[in-house]
Design a protein around this motif. Structure first.
Motif, PDB file in Angstrom:
ATOM      1  N   SER A 225      -4.317  12.348  -8.809  1.00 45.34           N
ATOM      2  CA  SER A 225      -5.001  12.448  -7.616  1.00 45.34           C
ATOM      3  C   SER A 225      -4.731  13.655  -6.927  1.00 45.34           C
ATOM      4  CB  SER A 225      -4.321  11.273  -6.783  1.00 45.34           C
ATOM      5  OG  SER A 225      -4.773   9.879  -7.283  1.00 45.34           O
ATOM      6  N   MET A 367      -4.901   4.592  -0.829  1.00 40.77           N
ATOM      7  CA  MET A 367      -6.184   5.386  -0.995  1.00 40.77           C
ATOM      8  C   MET A 367      -6.328   6.409  -0.035  1.00 40.77           C
ATOM      9  SD  MET A 367      -8.861   2.218   0.104  1.00 40.77           S
ATOM     10  CE  MET A 367      -8.809   1.776  -1.602  1.00 40.77           C
ATOM     11  N   VAL A 376      -9.810   8.886  -3.417  1.00 35.66           N
ATOM     12  CA  VAL A 376      -8.968   8.628  -4.511  1.00 35.66           C
ATOM     13  C   VAL A 376      -8.415   7.462  -4.209  1.00 35.66           C
ATOM     14  CG1 VAL A 376      -8.645  10.801  -5.460  1.00 35.66           C
ATOM     15  CG2 VAL A 376      -7.124  10.021  -3.600  1.00 35.66           C
ATOM     16  N   ALA A 377      -8.274   6.234  -5.045  1.00 36.18           N
ATOM     17  CA  ALA A 377      -7.575   5.132  -4.816  1.00 36.18           C
ATOM     18  C   ALA A 377      -6.512   4.717  -5.991  1.00 36.18           C
ATOM     19  CB  ALA A 377      -8.425   4.172  -4.591  1.00 36.18           C
ATOM     20  N   GLU A 378      -5.319   4.273  -5.840  1.00 37.45           N
ATOM     21  CA  GLU A 378      -4.472   3.621  -7.022  1.00 37.45           C
ATOM     22  C   GLU A 378      -4.113   2.498  -6.595  1.00 37.45           C
ATOM     23  OE1 GLU A 378      -1.392   6.622  -7.154  1.00 37.45           O
ATOM     24  OE2 GLU A 378      -2.505   8.329  -7.700  1.00 37.45           O
ATOM     25  N   GLN A 385      -5.385   4.566 -11.379  1.00 34.22           N
ATOM     26  CA  GLN A 385      -6.068   5.428 -10.563  1.00 34.22           C
ATOM     27  C   GLN A 385      -7.700   5.450 -10.677  1.00 34.22           C
ATOM     28  OE1 GLN A 385      -7.685   8.625 -11.163  1.00 34.22           O
ATOM     29  NE2 GLN A 385      -6.814   9.889  -9.750  1.00 34.22           N
ATOM     30  N   ILE A 386      -8.441   5.356  -9.704  1.00 33.29           N
ATOM     31  CA  ILE A 386      -9.902   5.723  -9.746  1.00 33.29           C
ATOM     32  C   ILE A 386     -10.070   6.702  -8.807  1.00 33.29           C
ATOM     33  CG2 ILE A 386     -10.497   3.215 -10.427  1.00 33.29           C
ATOM     34  CD1 ILE A 386     -10.811   2.515  -7.503  1.00 33.29           C
ATOM     35  N   GLN A 387     -11.176   7.374  -8.824  1.00 34.62           N
ATOM     36  CA  GLN A 387     -11.766   8.555  -7.953  1.00 34.62           C
ATOM     37  C   GLN A 387     -13.093   8.637  -8.034  1.00 34.62           C
ATOM     38  OE1 GLN A 387      -9.313  11.598 -10.190  1.00 34.62           O
ATOM     39  NE2 GLN A 387     -11.488  12.403 -11.177  1.00 34.62           N
ATOM     40  N   ALA A 391     -13.903   4.964  -6.001  1.00 36.77           N
ATOM     41  CA  ALA A 391     -13.021   4.889  -5.025  1.00 36.77           C
ATOM     42  C   ALA A 391     -13.473   5.204  -3.599  1.00 36.77           C
ATOM     43  CB  ALA A 391     -11.742   6.193  -5.196  1.00 36.77           C
ATOM     44  N   TRP A 395     -12.866   2.450  -0.514  1.00 33.23           N
ATOM     45  CA  TRP A 395     -12.316   2.892   0.732  1.00 33.23           C
ATOM     46  C   TRP A 395     -13.066   2.442   1.771  1.00 33.23           C
ATOM     47  CZ3 TRP A 395     -13.190   5.201   5.317  1.00 33.23           C
ATOM     48  CH2 TRP A 395     -12.105   5.719   5.891  1.00 33.23           C
TER      49      TRP A 395
END
Length: 432
Positions: A225, A367, A376-378, A385-387, A391, A395
């Protein structure tokens, strides 16, 4: 609520009593008061403002993505269906945990069977000369609106047909979520929304700088991230300054710890938080960062019947998330909201003579938004993790669901569809 005229035993002050007093209408206080209101518990909610502010979206007010009414909502409107919850708009100037009382700005003393403190935090300028006088903090809705007026004024100046020869620079201090989200939104305004619509090359006249003393953005996030956020901000034209701190702020720029200087008329302070003077000057037990030490049931250590919630509280992490060592939960809206809900259950237990239970935080992840299609989000405690677009949509979904009213959710979605789906974001009228 009961009240009595002033007498000699209270120094001539008016005294009011209520079953539960909640200081602060943020995420924690709101969640707690709503839960108790459903059970017809007598609650007095005290806040200096007559509205609840959704702080994670303040930066979007500052960058003209959302309006004030989409981020702030009247407290009395939230509790219109809960007749047992009353809202007092006033400043709390003193807290007495031993007496479970607070003193208001006019000298009125409010006492309670149970006192709940959820006052939030203030900007921490760390003693940097000029920072408090010359920078724009980002902790209240007023802060966001003040910064919005400044940014609009700067853009109007650059876009003047009379011509502007000097550059306009914006410095953001702090590479956490607030700093990253704000830097991305301002840079996107310049490059994507405003820039293509003007022949004067407005993008080249304004530079966004982000200064952080560390070596990465979004410190609580993973390395992946960190890299993603850096790459996205740099693509938007943000100038990143790592490994140095701001040592002085003036009306025309900042001095850096490495001897450098950035000339800038606008400095945004997103560099830290501290306890408000109200808490620092009280007899409450304080720990790291001036936050209130609480037990796992969210009561204040050594003060039965007093609860502390949200950002101001050092809430134990019962999962032992710091390598098995004792740790406190982070200052997140989700922590505040869940702690408010759990404290309400414990207060109901107090009133019924039952035992309290310990608070266990349900970690749903963290996020941060960087720009359109970029976030980005975890997810979860494991921080999966996703982006990118996934993400970004996550969000938007999480934040719209956390808004306190259906009207705000509809208005926010409408604004976001226009904002992120087109380049038609209107610049707001500048009244200041």
């Amino acid at each position: 609520m009961t009240s009595r005229p002033p007498g000699p035993e209270d120094g001539g002050q008016q005294v009011v009593h209520r079953e539960v007093i909640v200081v602060g209408g943020g995420f924690a206080g709101l969640a707690l008061a709503e839960r108790l209101g459903r059970e017809d518990v007598e609650v007095l909610l005290i806040d200096r403002n007559n509205y609840h502010q959704f702080k994670p979206l303040n930066y979007q007010v500052a960058t003209s993505q959302l309006g004030i009414s989409e981020v702030g909502y009247p407290l009395r409107g939230i509790f219109r269906r809960h007749s047992s919850v009353k809202v007092a708009v006033d400043e709390v100037v003193a807290v007495d945990p031993g007496e479970r009382s607070v003193t208001l700005s006019d000298g009125t003393v409010c006492t309670a069977r149970i006192l709940v403190l959820g006052v939030g935090v203030d900007a921490n300028f760390f003693g940097v000369p000029g920072a408090e006088e010359h920078s724009y903090p980002m902790y209240t809705l007023e802060d966001a609106e003040r910064l919005s007026r400044r940014l609009i004024g700067e853009l109007d100046r650059v876009d003047s047909p009379l011509g502007v020869t000097d550059a306009v620079d914006v410095v953001i201090v702090g590479g956490g979520p607030t700093g990253v989200e704000l830097a991305g939104a301002i840079a996107e305004n310049l490059r994507v929304v405003i820039g293509p619509r003007y022949d004067g090359g407005i993008t080249g006249k304004v530079t966004v700088h982000l200064v952080d003393h560390g070596d990465a953005l979004l410190k609580p996030f993973s390395g992946a991230s960190h890299s993603y956020a850096r790459r996205e901000l740099e693509q938007l034209g943000v100038q990143l300054h790592f490994g140095t701190s701001v040592t002085h702020v003036s009306a025309d720029g900042v001095e850096l710890g490495d001897g450098g200087r950035i000339d800038a008329g606008t400095v945004v302070w997103a560099g830290g938080q501290r306890s408000p003077r109200l808490i620092a000057d009280s007899a409450l037990p304080l720990g790291h960062g001036g936050r209130i030490n609480v037990n796992d049931d969210l009561t204040v250590a050594g003060h039965d019947g007093v609860y502390a919630l949200g950002d101001i509280a050092l809430i134990p992490d019962t999962h032992g998330g710091n390598g098995g060592k004792p740790a406190s939960l982070p200052q997140l809206g989700s922590v505040a909201q869940q702690s408010g809900q759990h404290a309400a259950r414990n207060i109901l237990a107090d009133l019924a003579g039952r035992d309290r239970t310990g608070f266990r935080y349900r970690d749903k992840g963290i996020m941060a938004m960087i720009g359109r299609g970029a976030a980005v989000a975890e997810i979860g405690r494991s921080r999966r993790q996703i982006q990118g677009h996934v993400a970004f949509l996550a969000w938007l979904g999480v934040h719209v669901m956390l808004l306190p009213s259906a009207w705000q959710r509809v208005a926010a979605v409408t604004s976001w569809v226009t904002d992120y789906g087109t380049s038609l974001r209107p610049r707001r009228i500048n009244l200041g």
